[in-house]
Design an enzyme around this catalytic site. Structure first.
Site, PDB file in Angstrom:
ATOM      1  N   SER A  68       0.829  -1.209   0.000  1.00 46.22           N
ATOM      2  CA  SER A  68       0.000   0.000   0.000  1.00 46.22           C
ATOM      3  C   SER A  68       0.863   1.260   0.000  1.00 46.22           C
ATOM      4  O   SER A  68       1.999   1.258   0.482  1.00 46.22           O
ATOM      5  CB  SER A  68      -0.905   0.028   1.238  1.00 46.22           C
TER       6      SER A  68
HETATM    7  N1  SAH Z   1      -1.062  -4.290   3.954  1.00 46.09           N
HETATM    8  C1  SAH Z   1      -0.499  -4.776   2.712  1.00 46.09           C
HETATM    9  C2  SAH Z   1      -1.463  -4.531   1.573  1.00 46.09           C
HETATM   10  C3  SAH Z   1      -1.371  -5.601   0.555  1.00 46.09           C
HETATM   11  S1  SAH Z   1      -2.550  -5.514  -0.743  1.00 46.09           S
HETATM   12  C4  SAH Z   1       0.829  -4.119   2.410  1.00 46.09           C
HETATM   13  O1  SAH Z   1       1.014  -2.943   2.739  1.00 46.09           O
HETATM   14  O2  SAH Z   1       1.681  -4.758   1.798  1.00 46.09           O
HETATM   15  C5  SAH Z   1      -3.906  -6.421  -0.096  1.00 46.09           C
HETATM   16  C6  SAH Z   1      -3.630  -7.835   0.350  1.00 46.09           C
HETATM   17  O3  SAH Z   1      -4.894  -8.424   0.719  1.00 46.09           O
HETATM   18  C7  SAH Z   1      -3.055  -8.752  -0.733  1.00 46.09           C
HETATM   19  O4  SAH Z   1      -1.891  -9.337  -0.243  1.00 46.09           O
HETATM   20  C8  SAH Z   1      -4.160  -9.767  -0.979  1.00 46.09           C
HETATM   21  O5  SAH Z   1      -3.670 -11.055  -1.323  1.00 46.09           O
HETATM   22  C9  SAH Z   1      -4.874  -9.785   0.360  1.00 46.09           C
HETATM   23  N2  SAH Z   1      -6.252 -10.265   0.314  1.00 46.09           N
HETATM   24  C10 SAH Z   1      -7.177 -10.101  -0.681  1.00 46.09           C
HETATM   25  N3  SAH Z   1      -8.340 -10.692  -0.345  1.00 46.09           N
HETATM   26  C11 SAH Z   1      -8.155 -11.263   0.888  1.00 46.09           C
HETATM   27  C12 SAH Z   1      -8.980 -12.031   1.764  1.00 46.09           C
HETATM   28  N4  SAH Z   1     -10.237 -12.363   1.437  1.00 46.09           N
HETATM   29  N5  SAH Z   1      -8.464 -12.438   2.951  1.00 46.09           N
HETATM   30  C13 SAH Z   1      -7.184 -12.128   3.289  1.00 46.09           C
HETATM   31  N6  SAH Z   1      -6.352 -11.405   2.507  1.00 46.09           N
HETATM   32  C14 SAH Z   1      -6.825 -10.987   1.313  1.00 46.09           C
END
Ligand code: SAH
Length: 213
Positions: A64
């Site tokens: 993010s």
């Molecule tokens: N906080 C993270 C954001 C990653 S993007 C960072 O700063 O790196 C969002 C993440 O949510 C991805 O890794 C994706 O695989 C995960 N995600 C999507 N749907 C999900 C779900 N139903 N349960 C858990 N994780 C999920």
């Protein structure tokens, strides 16, 4: 895994950029100044690490944007010892911020590759959540509920009921809701049955995905 004075300088600059954009919580700014974000992305793209931008990581996901991480952290006002559930571990950067704020963190990721990579990598930097969970964030984590705070870091098409029901009274759920872009939405649990809702502006996240088929 090198962290140099140059990286530190870039982090200080990033914290100033975030301050100018309205992030005033010193604990959040200190976390941004401390966490080596360049180690959370592929080393060949290191030069992007301290710009205020989202960036691709593995499995078509993104780390993010620093402003988004700081905004969500500041809005949740995470306090020492609070029990926090994070949905979407991804690179683990937001997890590291929550740990710098001294929360007890449970983090769920549904992509196995990312779950494995990040649960192996973060502890090497000294960041140890209470638990990394490979699973579906739509269900939350009933066995560990209730939580003081729940943070969703993927764009949710709707608000999953289990997440609301896993909040303590007085607890908060912060979740970006929408399809192409999302409205950052804060729910504060006022009682067993009552929730206060606040809409906090537009953001863009990768989608929160439902169970893989
Ligand atoms: N906080 C993270 C954001 C990653 S993007 C960072 O700063 O790196 C969002 C993440 O949510 C991805 O890794 C994706 O695989 C995960 N995600 C999507 N749907 C999900 C779900 N139903 N349960 C858990 N994780 C999920």
């Amino acid at each position: 895994m090198k962290d140099t004075a140059k990286h530190q300088g870039l982090r200080n600059q990033l914290a100033n950029v975030l301050l100018a954009k309205g992030i005033t919580d010193q604990n959040v700014l200190n976390a941004i100044k401390k966490i080596p974000r360049h180690l959370f992305i592929d080393s060949s793209f290191e030069s992007h690490a301290y710009q205020d931008k989202a960036f691709p990581i593995a499995a078509e996901q993104t780390i993010s944007q620093p402003y988004t991480v700081a905004f969500q952290s500041q809005t949740l006002a995470v306090k020492n010892g609070e029990k926090v559930l994070e949905i979407g571990t991804g690179s683990g950067y937001q997890t590291a911020v929550l740990l710098e704020l001294k929360a007890e963190v449970y983090s769920i990721e549904r992509q196995h590759e990312l779950f494995k990579k990040t649960s192996n990598f973060l502890p090497k930097l000294g960041y140890k959540p209470k638990r990394f969970v490979f699973g579906d964030g739509y269900k939350g984590l009933p066995a560990q509920a209730p939580f003081d705070k729940i943070i969703v870091t993927a764009g949710a098409p709707f608000v999953p009921k289990p997440l609301l029901s896993q909040l303590k009274v007085g607890g908060m759920l912060l979740i970006p809701v929408g399809d192409k872009t999302q409205i950052m939405t804060l729910f504060v649990r006022k009682s067993a049955t009552q929730f206060e809702k606040h809409e906090l502006g537009d953001f863009a996240f990768v989608p929160m995905l439902e169970e893989k088929n």
